[in-house]
Design an enzyme around this catalytic site. Structure first.
Site, PDB file in Angstrom:
ATOM      1  N   LYS A  82       0.862  -1.184   0.000  1.00 60.98           N
ATOM      2  CA  LYS A  82       0.000   0.000   0.000  1.00 60.98           C
ATOM      3  C   LYS A  82       0.892   1.225   0.000  1.00 60.98           C
ATOM      4  O   LYS A  82       2.005   1.176   0.529  1.00 60.98           O
ATOM      5  CB  LYS A  82      -0.868   0.017   1.270  1.00 60.98           C
ATOM      6  CG  LYS A  82      -2.102   0.868   1.134  1.00 60.98           C
ATOM      7  CD  LYS A  82      -3.217   0.084   0.484  1.00 60.98           C
ATOM      8  CE  LYS A  82      -4.444   0.897   0.219  1.00 60.98           C
ATOM      9  NZ  LYS A  82      -5.572   0.017  -0.154  1.00 60.98           N
ATOM     10  N   ASP A 133      -7.059   4.209  -4.414  1.00 56.69           N
ATOM     11  CA  ASP A 133      -7.693   4.038  -3.098  1.00 56.69           C
ATOM     12  C   ASP A 133      -8.325   5.406  -2.797  1.00 56.69           C
ATOM     13  O   ASP A 133      -8.604   6.162  -3.740  1.00 56.69           O
ATOM     14  CB  ASP A 133      -6.652   3.626  -2.041  1.00 56.69           C
ATOM     15  CG  ASP A 133      -7.290   3.140  -0.739  1.00 56.69           C
ATOM     16  OD1 ASP A 133      -7.778   2.001  -0.701  1.00 56.69           O
ATOM     17  OD2 ASP A 133      -7.322   3.906   0.248  1.00 56.69           O
TER      18      ASP A 133
HETATM   19  P1  NDP Z   1     -12.954   7.629  -2.623  1.00 53.70           P
HETATM   20  O1  NDP Z   1     -11.894   8.625  -2.393  1.00 53.70           O
HETATM   21  O2  NDP Z   1     -13.516   7.438  -3.973  1.00 53.70           O
HETATM   22  O3  NDP Z   1     -14.161   7.873  -1.623  1.00 53.70           O
HETATM   23  C1  NDP Z   1     -13.976   7.923  -0.250  1.00 53.70           C
HETATM   24  C2  NDP Z   1     -15.294   8.298   0.414  1.00 53.70           C
HETATM   25  O4  NDP Z   1     -15.155   8.183   1.827  1.00 53.70           O
HETATM   26  C3  NDP Z   1     -15.670   9.737   0.146  1.00 53.70           C
HETATM   27  O5  NDP Z   1     -17.061   9.860   0.187  1.00 53.70           O
HETATM   28  C4  NDP Z   1     -15.004  10.465   1.317  1.00 53.70           C
HETATM   29  O6  NDP Z   1     -15.568  11.696   1.611  1.00 53.70           O
HETATM   30  C5  NDP Z   1     -15.231   9.485   2.429  1.00 53.70           C
HETATM   31  N1  NDP Z   1     -14.157   9.607   3.428  1.00 53.70           N
HETATM   32  C6  NDP Z   1     -12.821   9.526   3.215  1.00 53.70           C
HETATM   33  N2  NDP Z   1     -12.152   9.722   4.349  1.00 53.70           N
HETATM   34  C7  NDP Z   1     -13.077   9.943   5.295  1.00 53.70           C
HETATM   35  C8  NDP Z   1     -13.003  10.208   6.660  1.00 53.70           C
HETATM   36  N3  NDP Z   1     -11.835  10.308   7.304  1.00 53.70           N
HETATM   37  N4  NDP Z   1     -14.191  10.362   7.343  1.00 53.70           N
HETATM   38  C9  NDP Z   1     -15.380  10.281   6.703  1.00 53.70           C
HETATM   39  N5  NDP Z   1     -15.507  10.032   5.385  1.00 53.70           N
HETATM   40  C10 NDP Z   1     -14.376   9.866   4.701  1.00 53.70           C
HETATM   41  O7  NDP Z   1     -12.330   6.245  -2.067  1.00 53.70           O
HETATM   42  P2  NDP Z   1     -12.838   4.760  -2.320  1.00 53.70           P
HETATM   43  O8  NDP Z   1     -14.307   4.719  -2.515  1.00 53.70           O
HETATM   44  O9  NDP Z   1     -11.956   4.163  -3.335  1.00 53.70           O
HETATM   45  O10 NDP Z   1     -12.447   4.080  -0.923  1.00 53.70           O
HETATM   46  C11 NDP Z   1     -13.375   3.933   0.155  1.00 53.70           C
HETATM   47  C12 NDP Z   1     -12.895   2.812   1.075  1.00 53.70           C
HETATM   48  O11 NDP Z   1     -12.862   1.589   0.338  1.00 53.70           O
HETATM   49  C13 NDP Z   1     -11.492   2.978   1.664  1.00 53.70           C
HETATM   50  O12 NDP Z   1     -11.480   2.411   2.958  1.00 53.70           O
HETATM   51  C14 NDP Z   1     -10.626   2.142   0.729  1.00 53.70           C
HETATM   52  O13 NDP Z   1      -9.440   1.700   1.368  1.00 53.70           O
HETATM   53  C15 NDP Z   1     -11.573   0.989   0.463  1.00 53.70           C
HETATM   54  N6  NDP Z   1     -11.312   0.198  -0.735  1.00 53.70           N
HETATM   55  C16 NDP Z   1     -11.200   0.781  -1.973  1.00 53.70           C
HETATM   56  C17 NDP Z   1     -10.999   0.001  -3.088  1.00 53.70           C
HETATM   57  C18 NDP Z   1     -10.960   0.575  -4.469  1.00 53.70           C
HETATM   58  O14 NDP Z   1     -10.863  -0.207  -5.409  1.00 53.70           O
HETATM   59  N7  NDP Z   1     -11.039   1.885  -4.653  1.00 53.70           N
HETATM   60  C19 NDP Z   1     -10.819  -1.449  -2.978  1.00 53.70           C
HETATM   61  C20 NDP Z   1     -11.023  -1.970  -1.660  1.00 53.70           C
HETATM   62  C21 NDP Z   1     -11.238  -1.157  -0.596  1.00 53.70           C
HETATM   63  P3  NDP Z   1     -14.851  13.058   1.109  1.00 53.70           P
HETATM   64  O15 NDP Z   1     -15.148  13.137  -0.338  1.00 53.70           O
HETATM   65  O16 NDP Z   1     -15.483  14.114   1.912  1.00 53.70           O
HETATM   66  O17 NDP Z   1     -13.397  12.887   1.418  1.00 53.70           O
HETATM   67  O1  2IT Z   2      -7.842  -1.753  -0.708  1.00 50.22           O
HETATM   68  C1  2IT Z   2      -7.795  -2.224  -1.858  1.00 50.22           C
HETATM   69  O2  2IT Z   2      -7.937  -3.426  -2.070  1.00 50.22           O
HETATM   70  C2  2IT Z   2      -7.595  -1.292  -2.976  1.00 50.22           C
HETATM   71  N1  2IT Z   2      -7.543  -0.097  -2.760  1.00 50.22           N
HETATM   72  C3  2IT Z   2      -7.427  -1.817  -4.370  1.00 50.22           C
HETATM   73  C4  2IT Z   2      -6.015  -2.285  -4.588  1.00 50.22           C
HETATM   74  C5  2IT Z   2      -5.678  -2.673  -6.006  1.00 50.22           C
HETATM   75  O3  2IT Z   2      -4.488  -2.968  -6.222  1.00 50.22           O
HETATM   76  O4  2IT Z   2      -6.545  -2.697  -6.875  1.00 50.22           O
END
Ligand code: NDP
Ligand code: 2IT
Length: 447
Positions: free
Chosen positions: A124, A164
């Protein structure tokens, strides 16, 4: 191995890293018995070699903002473990990023990637750079400066980053462009790329869709239909939006969304038009979720600086924003109003207290490393397509994603089913993910 001793040792050696300690403790607690039934693991000190990352790169990122000011941020890449394949995992850009958070995420990623059935190790990376309010040019300059430092450490068979929090298609494209420019190669060292330059169909959708597929597998064990179920979602980013889209297409009712400023609760559920509005608000305008209540007065209540959990009436919760966003009180509130399932889109969104509540109540509870593994799985499929110089159809990728999520669910049931019949998905995911990495590490000797 005694979990308490390992954890106190890690706390002594690596103080001030609470998220890392939390993630390690959760995994070690569930694998303790299995680990101790293989004396050779202890002889090879597998536990320390598994808990401490292979290496951590940290560097300064210098860039110039639109006003001509020279700015600096910290950049990191935690390469945790590559026993079963190249290091693989996302990049997070958020003001809160620090070494503890990236160490916890890289640790979790190692077991998640093991569960996917694909050959990927765990890593990461990220920066405390906040993309909020930055112009497109500032984002580009920052991404380029970040990769100027990182590029020597990554490569298609070495370490493959992705998105992420704060890193989506735009940022991946800027980083990949700079990587290509410096490395003079076109081998797909980044996943989540645009479709025109090596990206996979369904990668943007994969984490959210995958979480819904995992949920369907869990519901099927109790003969429950998703249709008509009320689902509370947190977040409104990549994961949350595609979770909502898939749920709505299956006839479920989405009753909440949020961002870091607050939450909206929609008692009658989002309509398709309202969903399209939020999708565009977030993706085209980078707007705030509170704007929904101005656009649709009366349809929702906005709770400033609050999470949705205590305000919703739901059957299912899918936390999809960030770590530790659902605590013990939230869990008790959800259970009190009849929540039957929790499937985590985010990484470690539930605190240890909340997890205890869910498991004691014997509801369906899927930890992130199982439920959100669809994203990295399709990243693995993107790597496979790049290696073959082919692009698969959306249908083919989606079918593979569905079968990977079903396989992960099966592994959780196999290793997590208790004598009472209750499936402890935390235990199942941790043991299954751990055993594959452990076997690979044992076979390869002390490294
Ligand atoms: P994005 O940046 O697209 O969205 C994040 C969302 O969460 C936004 O709505 C953001 O609000 C909110 N957020 C972020 N930080 C905080 C915080 N400290 N408190 C409250 N709300 C918060 O990210 P993703 O959708 O990609 O990621 C969301 C989660 O999913 C994370 O935990 C990530 O690690 C996990 N994840 C992502 C994957 C991927 O493929 N993208 C894969 C697997 C897991 P704001 O816009 O106000 O910051
Ligand atoms: O938390 C996760 O699994 C991710 N943000 C996606 C990682 C990836 O390599 O696609």
């Amino acid at each position: 191995m005694k979990v308490t001793e390992v954890i106190s040792d890690l706390k002594r050696r690596f103080p001030n890293e609470p998220e890392y300690h939390q993630a390690v403790e959760e995994v070690l607690t569930s694998i303790e018995d299995v680990y101790n039934s293989y004396p050779q693991f202890e002889r090879y000190n597998l536990i320390e070699r598994l808990c401490v990352p292979d290496r951590i790169l940290s560097f300064r990122v210098s860039w110039v903002d639109d006003a001509g000011n020279v700015r600096t941020n910290m950049g990191y890449r935690v390469q945790h473990n590559n026993a079963i394949g190249p290091y693989k995992g996302g990049i997070r850009f958020h003001a809160s990023v620090n070494q503890s958070i990236l160490k916890f995420l890289a640790f979790e990623q190692t077991f998640k990637n093991s569960l996917t059935t694909l050959a990927m190790g765990g890593a990461k990376g990220g920066s405390d750079f906040s993309p909020k309010g930055k112009s497109d040019m500032e984002i580009m300059r920052f991404c380029q400066a970040f990769v100027r430092e990182l590029w020597r450490q990554i490569g298609p068979e070495r370490d493959v980053p992705a998105g992420d929090i704060g890193v989506g298609g735009r940022e991946v494209a800027y980083m990949y462009g700079m990587y290509k420019n410096l490395a003079r190669e076109n081998t797909g060292t980044f996943t989540g790329k645009g479709i025109d330059f090596g990206g996979s169909l369904i990668r943007p959708e994969a984490t959210g869709y995958g979480n819904v597929y995992f949920l369907l597998n869990m519901l099927a064990t109790r003969g429950i239909d998703i249709k008509g179920k009320r689902v509370a979602i947190s977040g409104s980013g990549n994961v949350a939006l595609y979770t909502a889209e898939k749920l709505m297409s299956l006839g479920a009712v989405v009753v909440s969304m949020s961002d870091s400023d607050g939450s909206i609760v929609i008692p009658d559920g989002l309509t398709q038009e309202q969903f399209d509005y939020i999708f565009s608000l977030k993706n085209d305008y980078r707007g705030r979720i509170r704007e929904f209540v101005d656009e649709y007065p009366g349809a929702a209540t906005y709770y400033q600086r609050e999470r949705p959990w205590k305000h919703v009436n739901c059957d299912i919760a899918m936390p999809s924003a960030t770590q530790n966003e659902l605590d013990g009180d939230d869990a008790r509130a959800l259970l009190a109003q009849g929540c039957i399932a929790v499937s985590e889109g985010a990484n470690m969104p539930s605190t240890p207290d909340a997890v205890k509540e869910f498991i004691n109540a014997k509801i369906l509870y899927a930890p992130g490393k199982a439920a959100n593994a669809g994203g990295v799985s399709v990243s693995g499929l993107e790597m496979a397509q790049n290696a073959q110089m082919l692009s698969w159809s959306a249908e083919e990728v989606d079918n593979k994603l569905q079968s990977i999520m079903a396989n992960i669910h099966e592994q959780c049931v196999k290793f997590g089913k208790e004598p009472s019949g209750y499936v402890n998905y935390v235990k199942g995911a941790n043991i299954s993910g751990f055993m594959k990495v452990a076997r690979a590490m044992m076979a390869q000797g002390v490294l």
